[in-house]
Scaffold this active site. Structure first.
Site, PDB file in Angstrom:
ATOM      1  N   CYS A 124       4.983   1.530  11.704  1.00 56.99           N
ATOM      2  CA  CYS A 124       5.915   2.381  10.958  1.00 56.99           C
ATOM      3  C   CYS A 124       6.496   3.474  11.829  1.00 56.99           C
ATOM      4  CB  CYS A 124       5.206   3.025   9.780  1.00 56.99           C
ATOM      5  SG  CYS A 124       3.878   2.041   9.155  1.00 56.99           S
ATOM      6  N   ALA A 139      -1.088  -7.251   0.976  1.00 58.49           N
ATOM      7  CA  ALA A 139      -1.509  -8.636   1.234  1.00 58.49           C
ATOM      8  C   ALA A 139      -1.314  -9.049   2.689  1.00 58.49           C
ATOM      9  CB  ALA A 139      -0.726  -9.579   0.330  1.00 58.49           C
ATOM     10  N   HIS A 140      -0.245  -8.530   3.317  1.00 56.23           N
ATOM     11  CA  HIS A 140       0.100  -9.052   4.649  1.00 56.23           C
ATOM     12  C   HIS A 140      -0.866  -8.648   5.746  1.00 56.23           C
ATOM     13  CE1 HIS A 140       2.077  -5.357   6.424  1.00 56.23           C
ATOM     14  NE2 HIS A 140       2.076  -5.011   5.152  1.00 56.23           N
ATOM     15  N   THR A 154      10.555  -7.067 -12.813  1.00 58.19           N
ATOM     16  CA  THR A 154      10.110  -8.460 -12.843  1.00 58.19           C
ATOM     17  C   THR A 154       9.007  -8.701 -11.807  1.00 58.19           C
ATOM     18  OG1 THR A 154      12.275  -9.161 -13.587  1.00 58.19           O
ATOM     19  CG2 THR A 154      10.892 -10.857 -12.580  1.00 58.19           C
ATOM     20  N   GLN A 193      -6.504  -1.599   5.637  1.00 60.65           N
ATOM     21  CA  GLN A 193      -7.009  -2.289   6.831  1.00 60.65           C
ATOM     22  C   GLN A 193      -8.375  -2.930   6.608  1.00 60.65           C
ATOM     23  OE1 GLN A 193      -5.354  -2.981   9.516  1.00 60.65           O
ATOM     24  NE2 GLN A 193      -3.564  -1.663   9.291  1.00 60.65           N
ATOM     25  N   ALA A 232       0.799  -1.223   0.000  1.00 54.81           N
ATOM     26  CA  ALA A 232       0.000   0.000   0.000  1.00 54.81           C
ATOM     27  C   ALA A 232       0.836   1.280   0.000  1.00 54.81           C
ATOM     28  CB  ALA A 232      -0.932  -0.006   1.209  1.00 54.81           C
ATOM     29  N   THR A 233       1.999   1.239   0.624  1.00 57.49           N
ATOM     30  CA  THR A 233       2.838   2.445   0.630  1.00 57.49           C
ATOM     31  C   THR A 233       3.171   2.825  -0.806  1.00 57.49           C
ATOM     32  OG1 THR A 233       3.783   1.908   2.768  1.00 57.49           O
ATOM     33  CG2 THR A 233       5.081   3.378   1.380  1.00 57.49           C
ATOM     34  N   ASN A 243      -5.808   2.442  10.771  1.00 64.42           N
ATOM     35  CA  ASN A 243      -4.965   1.370  11.306  1.00 64.42           C
ATOM     36  C   ASN A 243      -4.791   1.441  12.819  1.00 64.42           C
ATOM     37  OD1 ASN A 243      -3.737   3.698  10.103  1.00 64.42           O
ATOM     38  ND2 ASN A 243      -1.739   2.904  10.677  1.00 64.42           N
TER      39      ASN A 243
HETATM   40  N1  PMP Z   1      -2.166   2.339   4.848  1.00 71.50           N
HETATM   41  C1  PMP Z   1      -2.608   1.845   6.009  1.00 71.50           C
HETATM   42  C2  PMP Z   1      -3.956   2.251   6.509  1.00 71.50           C
HETATM   43  C3  PMP Z   1      -1.817   0.948   6.737  1.00 71.50           C
HETATM   44  O1  PMP Z   1      -2.265   0.462   7.890  1.00 71.50           O
HETATM   45  C4  PMP Z   1      -0.554   0.590   6.234  1.00 71.50           C
HETATM   46  C5  PMP Z   1       0.342  -0.340   7.009  1.00 71.50           C
HETATM   47  N2  PMP Z   1       0.450  -0.027   8.373  1.00 71.50           N
HETATM   48  C6  PMP Z   1      -0.148   1.124   5.004  1.00 71.50           C
HETATM   49  C7  PMP Z   1      -0.976   1.992   4.343  1.00 71.50           C
HETATM   50  C8  PMP Z   1       1.170   0.752   4.395  1.00 71.50           C
HETATM   51  O2  PMP Z   1       1.230  -0.605   4.108  1.00 71.50           O
HETATM   52  P1  PMP Z   1       2.617  -1.289   3.741  1.00 71.50           P
HETATM   53  O3  PMP Z   1       3.549  -0.992   4.865  1.00 71.50           O
HETATM   54  O4  PMP Z   1       2.282  -2.740   3.610  1.00 71.50           O
HETATM   55  O5  PMP Z   1       3.076  -0.692   2.465  1.00 71.50           O
END
Ligand code: PMP
Length: 377
Positions: A324, A200-201, A237, A179, A70-71, A151
């Site tokens: 983070c 995914a995680h 890739t 989330q 997502a980042t 989150n």
């Molecule tokens: N957006 C939200 C709402 C999240 O909770 C997170 C992960 N804490 C992220 C973005 C970023 O996800 P990732 O670290 O897997 O890129």
């Protein structure tokens, strides 16, 4: 020791892990190699995974772009709109103060290029008011960015109402569904948005992969150059085994989500009952009516969460902010922007679980937490 930090990262599901191992150990081909069947096999796996992801979001497979998570997806949208914003002279961006840093900082980076970033704050419910956000929309508004579920607090934002309005107004809408993806499946399928990001995680897929769903004709300028993969949006890739793992996580989530939702609800009821019965003094942060069933954010009166977490080592893994930022402890910007008192923020603890969490172990961990808290109160 029980793991209760699913919002930071959920444990990979066994079936997902098996899929990743099987693909990684048997498929060495680059999905873009067209000169041998190894490439073709890998491409077939990637496309099948894309279909599973599309199925969970009820979109066309073409709309799914694999990213590292997502980042990256959030950055891809916000940074990727810089050229389009300049060309159309739309340089106004609206975001909420409780967004993930990948939205907040990405938007801030655009302000160096003449973009105006307007921030909307929630009240102490943790929820941004739709009207509050929508009245800021202007003819030069390029993008609205709002997360589906926060989150830290688990609070569901009014993305449904906002999406409907923005669609009519022709304003681009980025929903950070990190989330909620794999959890609020029906709700997401009904949303109106242009871009939707996820990892995914957070729903028992592998770390290091996620995606961006694109529902717009606006062409984002890619962050990277060097290949045509993922329709040129994301060159490099494609990680075949991770894609397969994400695909598996999506099909499992789709298949089990009603059962999972019931299970999460039951776990939350259990957690709240143990807390209530223990007679500890506490407050729940964020409006419980709008909180997802997979977590609570709770402040125990007169107990610093940092001190509590030291005592919880060996009992359970919880957190007091997003992963983070939690290695350099500072008061949560999310809770601060909800206007909560400083002591309540210092006391805030996030406990998050998943459908595979063992109810008895969870109960015991929460009872242990309350026991320790009582010692302070
Ligand atoms: N957006 C939200 C709402 C999240 O909770 C997170 C992960 N804490 C992220 C973005 C970023 O996800 P990732 O670290 O897997 O890129």
């Amino acid at each position: 020791m029980i793991y209760l930090d699913y919002n930071a990262s959920a444990p990979i599901a066994l079936e997902v892990l098996n899929t990743v191992i099987e693909v990684m150990s048997s498929q060495m081909g680059n999905a873009d190699s067209r000169t041998h069947e190894y490439g073709a096999n890998s491409m077939a796996i990637v496309q099948s995974a894309r279909k599973s992801v599309a199925g969970m979001f009820a979109v066309d497979p073409q709309q799914v772009i694999f990213t590292s998570g997502a980042t990256e997806s959030n950055n891809m949208v916000i940074q990727g709109l810089k050229d389009y914003g300049k060309q159309t002279n739309k340089k106004h961006i609206i975001i909420s103060s409780v967004e993930h840093k990948s939205v907040l900082e990405s938007a801030k980076a655009l302000s160096k290029y003449g973009f105006e970033v307007e921030t909307v704050y929630p009240d102490d419910s943790g929820r941004v008011k739709a009207e509050d956000l929508l009245e800021r929309v202007r003819p030069d508004t390029l993008l609205v960015g709002l997360m589906h579920v926060n989150n830290e607090t688990g609070i569901i934002q009014p993305v449904d109402q906002i999406g409907k309005f923005l669609k009519k107004r022709g304003v681009l809408f980025l929903v950070d569904a990190t989330q909620s993806a794999g959890k609020l499946i029906d709700e997401i399928q009904k949303l109106d948005y242009d871009f939707l990001s996820f990892s995914a995680h957070k729903f028992q897929g592998p770390q290091g992969i996620g995606g961006l769903i694109i529902n717009s004709d606006v062409r984002l300028t890619p962050l990277m150059y060097g290949g045509h993969q993922e329709r040129g949006y994301r060159p490099g890739t494609v990680p075949v085994a991770l894609c397969a793992g994400l695909g598996k996580a999506c099909s499992l989530a789709l298949e089990n989500h009603l059962k999972n939702q019931n299970q999460l609800k039951e776990l939350k009821t259990t957690v709240l009952k143990v807390i209530e019965d223990s007679k500890v003094k506490y407050s729940i942060n964020g409006d419980p009516d709008y909180c997802v069933d997979s977590m609570i954010n709770i402040s125990f009166d007169d107990v610093s969460s940092e001190a509590l977490m030291v005592l919880l080592k060996g009992i359970c893994a919880v957190s007091n902010g997003s992963a983070c930022t939690s290695n350099e402890y500072s008061l949560s910007y999310v809770l601060k922007s909800m206007g909560l008192p400083e002591n309540q923020i210092e006391e805030a603890l996030r406990i998050s679980w998943g459908p595979d969490t063992d109810e008895n172990e969870l109960k015991k961990a929460v009872a242990d937490i309350c026991q320790i808290v009582l010692g302070f109160q």
